[in-house]
Design an enzyme around this catalytic site. Sequence first.
Site, mmCIF file in Angstrom:
data_model
loop_
_atom_site.group_PDB
_atom_site.id
_atom_site.type_symbol
_atom_site.label_atom_id
_atom_site.label_comp_id
_atom_site.label_asym_id
_atom_site.label_seq_id
_atom_site.Cartn_x
_atom_site.Cartn_y
_atom_site.Cartn_z
ATOM 1 N N ARG B 144 0.817 -1.225 0.000
ATOM 2 C CA ARG B 144 0.000 0.000 0.000
ATOM 3 C C ARG B 144 0.850 1.274 0.000
ATOM 4 N NH1 ARG B 144 -2.997 -3.431 -1.701
ATOM 5 N NH2 ARG B 144 -3.819 -4.963 -0.263
ATOM 6 N N THR B 188 1.883 -5.982 4.050
ATOM 7 C CA THR B 188 1.398 -5.166 2.932
ATOM 8 C C THR B 188 1.141 -3.694 3.272
ATOM 9 O OG1 THR B 188 -0.899 -5.701 3.457
ATOM 10 C CG2 THR B 188 0.214 -7.144 1.896
ATOM 11 N N ASN B 274 -9.799 -10.413 10.457
ATOM 12 C CA ASN B 274 -10.642 -11.513 10.927
ATOM 13 C C ASN B 274 -9.917 -12.394 11.933
ATOM 14 O OD1 ASN B 274 -9.449 -12.277 8.006
ATOM 15 N ND2 ASN B 274 -9.274 -14.001 9.409
ATOM 16 N N ASP B 317 -14.014 -14.465 6.913
ATOM 17 C CA ASP B 317 -12.823 -13.782 6.370
ATOM 18 C C ASP B 317 -13.076 -12.296 6.126
ATOM 19 O OD1 ASP B 317 -10.242 -13.487 5.466
ATOM 20 O OD2 ASP B 317 -10.538 -14.521 3.565
ATOM 21 N N ASP B 319 -12.204 -9.321 7.195
ATOM 22 C CA ASP B 319 -11.329 -8.353 7.854
ATOM 23 C C ASP B 319 -12.059 -7.025 7.989
ATOM 24 O OD1 ASP B 319 -8.494 -9.640 7.768
ATOM 25 O OD2 ASP B 319 -9.281 -9.976 5.765
ATOM 26 N N ARG B 344 -16.272 -4.565 5.311
ATOM 27 C CA ARG B 344 -16.249 -5.697 4.374
ATOM 28 C C ARG B 344 -17.442 -6.636 4.589
ATOM 29 N NH1 ARG B 344 -10.567 -8.859 3.263
ATOM 30 N NH2 ARG B 344 -11.345 -10.928 2.774
#
Lengths: 269, 549
Positions: B144, B188, B274, B317, B319, B344
């Site tokens: 990122r 990331t 998550n 999942d 997150d 999400r």
Amino acid sequence: MAAGAMWGQAPAARPAPRAGMRFRPVSGLDAAAVERGRTVYESHCAFCHGANAKGGESGPDLIRSVTVLDDEKGDKIGAVVLNGRPDKGMPKFPLPPAQIADIAAFLHQKVFDAAQRSTYQVHNIVTGDAKAGEAYFNGAGKCASCHSPAGDLRGIAAKYDPPTLESRFLMPRVGGFEAMMSGQGPDPRTQTKVTVTLESGQKFTGRLDSIDDFNVSLTTAEGEYHSFARDGDRPKVLVEDPLQTHLDMLTRYTDTEIRNLTAYLVTLK
Amino acid sequence: MRCFSFLGAVLASAAGLWGQMLDPALLLKEPTTAWPTYNGDYSGRRFSPLDQINQANVGHLTLAWVSRFAPGAQGAIVGGEGPESTRNDALGFFGARIAATPLMVGGVLYFAMPDNAFAVDARTGRMLWHYFWKTKGGIHIGNRGVGMYGNWLFFETPDDYLVSLDARTGKERWHKQIADVKQEYFSTPAPVVIGNHVLVGTGGDSLDVPGFLEAHDPETGDVQWKWWTEPMKKGDPGAETWPDDYSMRHGGGMTWLPGTYDPELHLYYLGTGNPNPVETGASRKGDNLWTCSIVALNVDTGKIAWYYQASPHDTHDWDNVETPVLFDGVWQGKPRKLLAQAARNGYFFVLDRTNGEHLLTTPFISTLNWATGLNAKGQPVGDPKKEATIDGVLVSPSSNGATNWPPPSFDPQTGLFYVSANESFSVFFLSDLDPHPEGYGAAEKSAGSYGSSLKAIDYQTGRIVWQHKYPSEGGFGGPTGILTTAGRLLFTGDSSQNLIAFDPANGKILWHSRLAARVTNGPETYLLDGRQYLVVGAGDSLYAFTIEQ
């Protein structure tokens, strides 16, 4: 602007899926060593660390073990096996280097199997009621209005395993990521149809090649490619997705109906 | 789209102060002559007060430059702990892809791709230096971007190092290991610099490791504090939401994305990932704090001030790391410091950011089917019948979520929150039948999608004021980053490689340009030599647009 920018030439190139391109990772471990390691593990280690290496009553989980994760070909595991962990009650196992390497291969395979979700196995999904599935097929589900067991679905269960069969009725069009994963090209029966009507009244109908807010393109039955600029609702664009009913069903099915339908379809061998 | 000779800017670049250090005062202002941190400023609004490019002239927006960047060792300053390799590791899962929002400081753009960092002349797109990191491994899914402190840059690598570079030369100052790649951590996020803290998160869902956020000293790289996303032992606050020590020490909660910051409250707002194992909760009964939460941390100590859990006991999942966007608004007639997040899991949340008081929860996709309703705290109540079973359950959204990492935007001029949304379905099959499952624990098969759209949400009611559904056929959908500006413009991308300017008030399309790849980052804007630029990443290229003068 809505000018029909046409070039009736070769069909536009859809990116061709690379045959057999798969993203399934492989562990790179020697399968024979893994199997030998399994035997040694079962006779020496499983009693404390559990049959599946996830830990037992007296030994810890080895799959998430930092020692195992840091290990290269037995260099860390070997020391523990040979010396034991007397402070924690683990005895010494005077195993030859080859067997330690095999145990390491087995444990690294277990780690790989846990960590690589694309290798996970789907178990038996045929738990539904086939009779109820058949009734749904012919009744509430209205599947029979397009499909028949003696026609297009003849032998379908011989063609696909149950998870694939279920996936195929939930969404018959394999696209995007799934297409990339499987390397499959589009099935012509699932291709979206489009009709573009110009202000002059001239119509173009064919397989939808691409569409966004600014352009629509199609290939006619004769194989001619046409591309049109879009400006709001000019020209008129009618998109007909043969799978629209399948999409609509996604918000209507109950999980029980899906399972029953799968149980019925797997009988169509 | 017209290309034109941009001689004026090229000449101006010679006079520009290249490598000018970042004045920390810039970090506390709305972004104008710089884009000094991932979201432009600490608020996460991704709203620019610039209006040189506006509704009246956006039709004349034209390409100033485009520049491609090749990851790899060739021609780069090489560092790293990995083996000697000429392998192009950034060409990982998605190929060369700019997911970073470049910083722009002193006329230079700074950004990263996995294992690679670049400095680029913001006037011309010319590369000034390229740093390449030899990797030991880790999943190369995306990066990122970078954080900046004075002349120092910071970026994270897939094999879990924090690397500091001299912004003027690209030469490495130091690198510090932040996690163990062999435990399946991979990193990331873009580091966020606040005062003398470099805030660093990590990721990795494959083998049930605990998440954390840590602050590093920008000069030495030493760790100042570390906050774990789970309690570490029985008796600690939050431990009552886990069955035992072992499950919380393997409980996930990754810190995938940069957070936001309120300098007055001195709180850093972070979304957490998550819980693990990811798609089955058999071995972690309870709410699993502080996974899938928005947490407020004291930026000097790393101590938690409050939390709000958006998905208690998540098993899909989802997150909850999407940007917690900060703005001051009116709530039921009274001014209030607010925090909003489009999560999400498909719900839009509004909280009071001083104390975490819940104000609003509404779904922002129509297909959502996993919750039975909301509890007294406004948290979605998961339907146990939608947790993975051996024979499968159909869930919307899929694990990719109703939205994902690409940044949303809040426009104070319209009072609307903008998010890129997906209405997707998946079947979740329980695959790990052990009482102590590991990793994901379930297999997922995609079951189709109703497509992607841009949604404008009224934060006071959660009502979707307008939405634009993208027509598309095949290809990858998925959300895209958003920028709003005082020029009454909203910039984002569709899945057909178009960069589009919308009217943020009503969703009308005002301009577009088709790029060579779909937009892969959050668009940004800045003023340089008195001229406003719009910069966007698409695949391996950066594109800069401006108004022809």
